[in-house]
Design a protein around this motif. Structure first.
Motif, short mmCIF file in Angstrom:
data_model
loop_
_atom_site.label_atom_id
_atom_site.label_comp_id
_atom_site.label_asym_id
_atom_site.label_seq_id
_atom_site.Cartn_x
_atom_site.Cartn_y
_atom_site.Cartn_z
N ALA A 63 0.83 -1.21 0.00
CA ALA A 63 0.00 0.00 0.00
C ALA A 63 0.86 1.26 0.00
CB ALA A 63 -0.94 -0.01 1.20
N SER A 64 1.96 1.23 0.76
CA SER A 64 2.86 2.38 0.83
C SER A 64 3.52 2.66 -0.50
CB SER A 64 3.92 2.12 1.91
OG SER A 64 4.89 3.13 1.91
N ILE A 65 4.01 1.60 -1.17
CA ILE A 65 4.67 1.77 -2.47
C ILE A 65 3.67 2.18 -3.53
CG2 ILE A 65 5.82 0.50 -4.33
CD1 ILE A 65 7.36 -1.03 -2.20
N GLU A 66 2.48 1.61 -3.47
CA GLU A 66 1.42 1.96 -4.43
C GLU A 66 1.08 3.45 -4.34
OE1 GLU A 66 -2.17 -0.83 -6.06
OE2 GLU A 66 -2.03 -0.50 -3.91
N ALA A 67 0.99 3.94 -3.11
CA ALA A 67 0.68 5.36 -2.91
C ALA A 67 1.84 6.24 -3.38
CB ALA A 67 0.38 5.62 -1.44
N GLU A 68 3.05 5.79 -3.15
CA GLU A 68 4.23 6.59 -3.51
C GLU A 68 4.42 6.66 -5.02
OE1 GLU A 68 6.94 9.16 -3.17
OE2 GLU A 68 6.34 8.26 -1.25
N LEU A 69 4.21 5.56 -5.72
CA LEU A 69 4.47 5.52 -7.16
C LEU A 69 3.30 6.02 -8.00
CD1 LEU A 69 6.35 2.11 -7.53
CD2 LEU A 69 7.31 4.41 -7.32
N GLY A 70 2.08 5.82 -7.52
CA GLY A 70 0.91 6.27 -8.27
C GLY A 70 0.87 5.69 -9.67
N ASP A 71 0.66 6.56 -10.67
CA ASP A 71 0.52 6.12 -12.06
C ASP A 71 1.84 5.70 -12.70
OD1 ASP A 71 -2.18 6.57 -11.91
OD2 ASP A 71 -2.08 8.58 -12.81
N LEU A 72 2.96 5.92 -12.01
CA LEU A 72 4.25 5.50 -12.57
C LEU A 72 4.35 3.98 -12.67
CD1 LEU A 72 6.80 7.91 -10.83
CD2 LEU A 72 6.15 7.89 -13.25
N ALA A 73 3.63 3.27 -11.80
CA ALA A 73 3.66 1.81 -11.80
C ALA A 73 2.50 1.26 -12.60
CB ALA A 73 3.62 1.28 -10.38
N LYS A 74 2.74 0.21 -13.36
CA LYS A 74 1.66 -0.49 -14.05
C LYS A 74 0.85 -1.31 -13.06
CE LYS A 74 2.55 -2.52 -17.97
NZ LYS A 74 3.21 -3.38 -18.99
N ALA A 75 1.53 -1.91 -12.09
CA ALA A 75 0.85 -2.73 -11.08
C ALA A 75 1.78 -2.90 -9.89
CB ALA A 75 0.47 -4.10 -11.64
N VAL A 76 1.20 -2.98 -8.70
CA VAL A 76 1.93 -3.30 -7.47
C VAL A 76 1.18 -4.46 -6.83
CG1 VAL A 76 2.85 -2.48 -5.28
CG2 VAL A 76 2.64 -0.89 -7.21
N THR A 77 1.80 -5.63 -6.82
CA THR A 77 1.12 -6.84 -6.38
C THR A 77 1.94 -7.56 -5.31
OG1 THR A 77 2.15 -8.10 -8.17
CG2 THR A 77 -0.03 -7.15 -8.61
N LEU A 78 1.34 -8.62 -4.77
CA LEU A 78 2.04 -9.49 -3.84
C LEU A 78 2.23 -10.86 -4.48
CD1 LEU A 78 0.39 -8.82 -0.35
CD2 LEU A 78 2.68 -8.17 -1.11
N SER A 79 3.45 -11.40 -4.37
CA SER A 79 3.74 -12.74 -4.87
C SER A 79 4.61 -13.44 -3.84
CB SER A 79 4.46 -12.65 -6.22
OG SER A 79 4.81 -13.94 -6.68
N PHE A 80 4.07 -14.50 -3.25
CA PHE A 80 4.79 -15.24 -2.21
C PHE A 80 5.28 -14.29 -1.11
CE2 PHE A 80 5.25 -17.74 -6.10
CZ PHE A 80 4.73 -18.95 -5.68
N ASP A 81 4.40 -13.43 -0.68
CA ASP A 81 4.68 -12.49 0.41
C ASP A 81 5.75 -11.45 0.07
OD1 ASP A 81 2.73 -13.36 2.16
OD2 ASP A 81 4.03 -14.86 3.08
N GLN A 82 6.02 -11.26 -1.21
CA GLN A 82 6.93 -10.18 -1.60
C GLN A 82 6.20 -9.21 -2.51
OE1 GLN A 82 10.54 -11.22 -3.73
NE2 GLN A 82 11.52 -9.31 -3.12
N VAL A 83 6.48 -7.92 -2.31
CA VAL A 83 5.87 -6.88 -3.13
C VAL A 83 6.58 -6.86 -4.48
CG1 VAL A 83 5.39 -4.43 -3.35
CG2 VAL A 83 5.30 -5.52 -1.10
#
Length: 202
Positions: A13-33
């Motif tokens: 959530a923190s990285i998603e808020a920081e990057l905004g539209d710069l990121a295509k997606a921010v997901t979780l995979s095996f407990d890693q962002v």
């Protein structure tokens, strides 16, 4: 220094808020962002991940190339080549994975992050050597694991197991020469041991 491990969902959530539209997606995979980013935003994302107070990923731990051409038993429909980076924040005790796909499968090109983390130098050379990914802005992009006369990129899924050429010392010419591969590729099937008493085992 914050020694508490930030829970993956909170970090996401923190990285998603920081990057905004710069990121295509921010997901979780095996407990890693995992941050997926387009090549055009790659450097901007990496700079923000390093410098933003909620991120502070001071160290690039690893960067590798990936060939997705046979991913998911051949059902993959996206771009073929990607660079995947592992970033570490010592000060905040957190990690993130960043993935960027090259836009052209025939001539994969991505920006170099050596100006952000010098540790990317040999990693990007390795990805170039093994996968043929060109990193624009890298000041010394040349092979690092294979020989300078090597043909092709051996970690690509379509590279033959036997390679294209072999080298040997030529007694008449008194030097090492390259020639087409002389061995026939063959499939080796492991022996299946069915005897109950094989090798003296009971």
């Amino acid at each position: 220094m914050n020694n508490e491990l930030i829970r993956p969902a909170v970090l996401r959530a923190s990285i998603e808020a920081e990057l905004g539209d710069l990121a295509k997606a921010v997901t979780l995979s095996f407990d890693q962002v995992v941050v997926d980013v387009a090549p055009a935003n790659y450097l901007a994302v990496m700079l923000r991940l390093r410098d933003a107070q909620s991120c502070r990923f001071e160290i690039l731990v690893d960067l590798c190339g990936v060939d997705f051409s046979e991913h998911g038993n051949g059902v993959w429909e996206g771009a073929r080549f990607a660079a995947v980076s592992q970033l570490l924040s010592i000060s905040l005790n957190q990690r993130v994975r960043v993935r960027v796909f090259a836009g052209d499968d025939d001539f994969p090109v991505l920006p170099s992050v050596t100006s952000i983390w010098r540790s990317a130098n040999w990693y990007e050379r390795e990805a170039f050597d093994l996968y043929g990914i060109i990193f624009e802005g890298h000041d010394d992009l040349r092979r690092i694991l294979t020989d300078y006369g090597f043909i092709g990129h051996p970690f690509r899924k379509d590279f033959p197991l036997s390679g294209h050429v072999e080298m040997r010392y030529d007694e008449e010419q008194k030097r090492v020469i390259y020639q087409p591969v002389t061995i026939e590729p063959r499939e080796i099937t492991p022996r299946i041991i069915r005897e109950d008493q094989y090798g003296g085992l009971h």
